[in-house]
Write an enzyme that holds these catalytic residues in place. Structure first.
Site, short mmCIF file in Angstrom:
data_model
loop_
_atom_site.label_atom_id
_atom_site.label_comp_id
_atom_site.label_asym_id
_atom_site.label_seq_id
_atom_site.Cartn_x
_atom_site.Cartn_y
_atom_site.Cartn_z
N LYS A 168 -5.05 -27.06 40.13
CA LYS A 168 -5.04 -26.33 41.57
C LYS A 168 -4.38 -25.05 41.24
O LYS A 168 -3.10 -24.85 41.23
CB LYS A 168 -4.36 -27.25 42.67
CG LYS A 168 -4.33 -26.68 43.91
CD LYS A 168 -3.18 -26.69 44.88
CE LYS A 168 -2.22 -25.71 44.69
NZ LYS A 168 -2.66 -24.24 45.38
N GLU B 70 8.40 -25.89 35.73
CA GLU B 70 8.90 -24.35 35.36
C GLU B 70 8.99 -23.58 36.50
O GLU B 70 8.00 -23.19 37.47
CB GLU B 70 7.74 -23.91 34.65
CG GLU B 70 8.28 -22.43 33.70
CD GLU B 70 8.33 -21.33 34.41
OE1 GLU B 70 9.10 -20.81 34.85
OE2 GLU B 70 7.04 -20.60 34.26
N CYS C 24 9.07 -14.91 36.51
CA CYS C 24 10.09 -15.90 36.77
C CYS C 24 11.24 -15.69 35.50
O CYS C 24 12.47 -15.76 35.71
CB CYS C 24 9.91 -17.16 36.58
SG CYS C 24 8.61 -17.62 35.28
N GLU D 232 16.90 -14.85 43.53
CA GLU D 232 15.41 -14.41 43.02
C GLU D 232 14.72 -13.31 43.85
O GLU D 232 14.30 -14.01 44.94
CB GLU D 232 14.58 -15.47 42.48
CG GLU D 232 13.61 -15.14 41.46
CD GLU D 232 12.75 -16.16 40.94
OE1 GLU D 232 12.39 -16.02 39.88
OE2 GLU D 232 12.71 -17.22 41.86
#
Length: 477
Positions: A172, A247, A283, A383
């Site tokens: 997906k 992750e 990331c 972040e």
């Protein structure tokens, strides 16, 4: 050009979705619709899991030689479609075409090389000193959920090790970047992946992602995305006790020491460029520049000049520049955090609120650098996922390490120093899954993953294969 992703790939064929939902595919450079993507349902997942379960009976027993041959065909097919993949990612998520070709699409080729090498070297059967035998076997059918920011990179890091180890995989991808995923499915089909061993289902996280995470027919789910969503996947998967690899996010430190000497300017320009790469939507971007006080003022001057020299332009144009953020939601979030930095007292050196001049129609952001950032400020903790660099001063090595580790995340860290012994000493104390020293990059086949809230498990190389395998012990009388 309009491209649609209105069918799914299940059991070796392109099929119509069982539901009727859809959403537009948007070009973030123009804020314009370029196609339509179908949205799947739990029923589509059931159909794919049934096919994967049947395929596993034979595919799970494929010898290594056949799996290696399959990976090599996939690698050749990916190289042949590199330009198509780059074009798709440039349109659907705004990656500048030169970068999309050299990094985004190239990742599919590089990761194939890494997994081919790792599989060729891996022992799938060995004997312990006590005489018992151990074997590695595929864990079973798996679900893979990937994000929009590095589409093919993340797809390859999940689909390739699954196929390499004999695990059927249901993908997906992000519903926002379906075009590159559809091209990759075509590559796998042409490479001869057996029916049922790969499926592609577009859809949302709450619908298709949830169905994959909770499905009792899947032995594992691998997810890349935000820490918040990763926690939700883990909770959903817990009921069926499936393996989960994650992750997740990062707030990665980059430590700049005064002993860089004559290389200081080069190292700081690298730091700014690495933070802004992919418009800051990575990331592992080094978004916290922690600078030794002895060179702090000089670093600020270099970083300011580097940010102001950074070009922002149409991602369809060749060249070295940044593209847009990938949608309005992301743009609004980045703007809110820039405003938060200003409100909380950080000193704005470059960039700031709004869009670059002449780029009002897409979701472009201004490359931004803040100085005099303190650890409690929001821009030092959250972040941002945009081209925003926060610079923090520190008195000495001990304080720099403390600031670097003062985060919930632990994905990557960066060190700029002219002292090899310091590099080793500091790297040992940083709580991060990867430490980049003086511009060193991550090679194909090197495991990638983080500590703490940045996730668990590793992607890439030998450790990436092992996440998709079980170990069985044999005891002969």
């Amino acid at each position: 050009m309009t491209m649609n992703a209105e069918r799914f790939y299940i059991d070796g064929a392109w099929v119509e979705p069982l539901g009727g939902g859809s959403m537009p595919i948007m070009d973030p450079a123009q804020n314009a619709k370029i196609g339509t993507v179908a949205l799947g349902t739990a029923a589509d997942v059931d159909r794919a899991v049934d096919a994967a379960t049947r395929a596993f009976e034979e595919f799970g027993l494929w010898p290594k030689a056949e799996r290696l041959a399959l990976l090599r065909r996939i690698r050749l097919g990916t190289a042949a479609r590199q330009e198509d993949l780059a074009w798709a990612m440039s349109h659907e998520m705004g990656a500048p075409i030169s970068m999309a070709r050299a990094m985004q699409a190239e990742a599919g080729i590089g990761h194939a090389d890494g997994f081919i090498e790792a599989l060729a070297k891996q022992d799938e059967r060995w004997t312990l000193p006590n005489g018992d035998t151990l074997t590695r076997e595929p864990i079973g059918p798996v679900g893979a959920i990937t994000p929009w920011n590095w589409p093919i990179n993340q797809i390859a890091l999940k689909v390739l090790p699954a196929l390499a180890t004999g695990c059927p995989v249901i993908l997906k991808p992000s519903e926002h970047t379906p075009l590159s995923a559809q091209l990759y499915a075509e590559i796998l089909h042409e490479a001869g992946v057996p029916a049922g061993a790969f499926a592609l289902i577009h859809g949302t996280g709450p619908e298709v992602g949830e169905a994959l995470s909770t499905h009792p027919g899947l032995a594992m789910v691998s997810f890349t995305g935000s820490t918040r969503a990763g926690i939700a996947v883990s909770k959903a998967a817990a009921e069926t006790v499936k393996r989960v690899t994650l992750e997740l996010g990062g707030k990665n430190p980059n430590l700049v020491f005064a002993d860089c000497g004559a290389a200081l300017a080069e190292r700081v320009r690298y730091a700014v460029a690495e933070c802004f790469l992919n418009t800051g939507q990575s990331c592992d971007a080094p978004t916290r520049l922690i600078v030794e006080r002895a060179c702090y003022d000089e670093v600020l001057e270099i970083a300011e000049a580097a940010a102001k020299a950074t070009k922002v332009s149409d991602p369809k144009q060749e060249g070295d520049h940044l593209g847009p953020l990938f949608d309005q939601l992301q743009w609004d979030r980045v703007q809110a955090l820039i405003a938060k930095g200003i409100d909380e007292g950080a000193r704005l050196l470059a960039g700031g609120l709004g869009k670059p001049e002449g780029l009002e129609h897409g979701w472009y952001a201004r490359p931004t650098v803040f100085a005099d950032v303190t650890p409690e400020m929001t821009i030092a903790r959250q972040e941002i996922f945009g081209p925003v660099l926060s610079i923090l001063p520190a008195e000495d090595e001990a304080e720099m390490i403390a600031l670097a580790n003062a985060t919930d995340y632990g994905l990557a860290a960066y060190i700029q120093t002219g002292d090899p012994m310091r590099a080793e000493r500091v790297a040992r104390r940083l709580r991060a899954g990867a430490v980049h020293i003086n511009g060193g990059g991550l090679g194909w086949g090197t495991p990638f993953g983080g500590y703490k809230a940045s996730g668990n498990g590793r992607e890439g190389g030998m450790q990436g294969l092992e996440d998709y395998q079980e170990v069985k012990s044999l005891h002969f009388g």
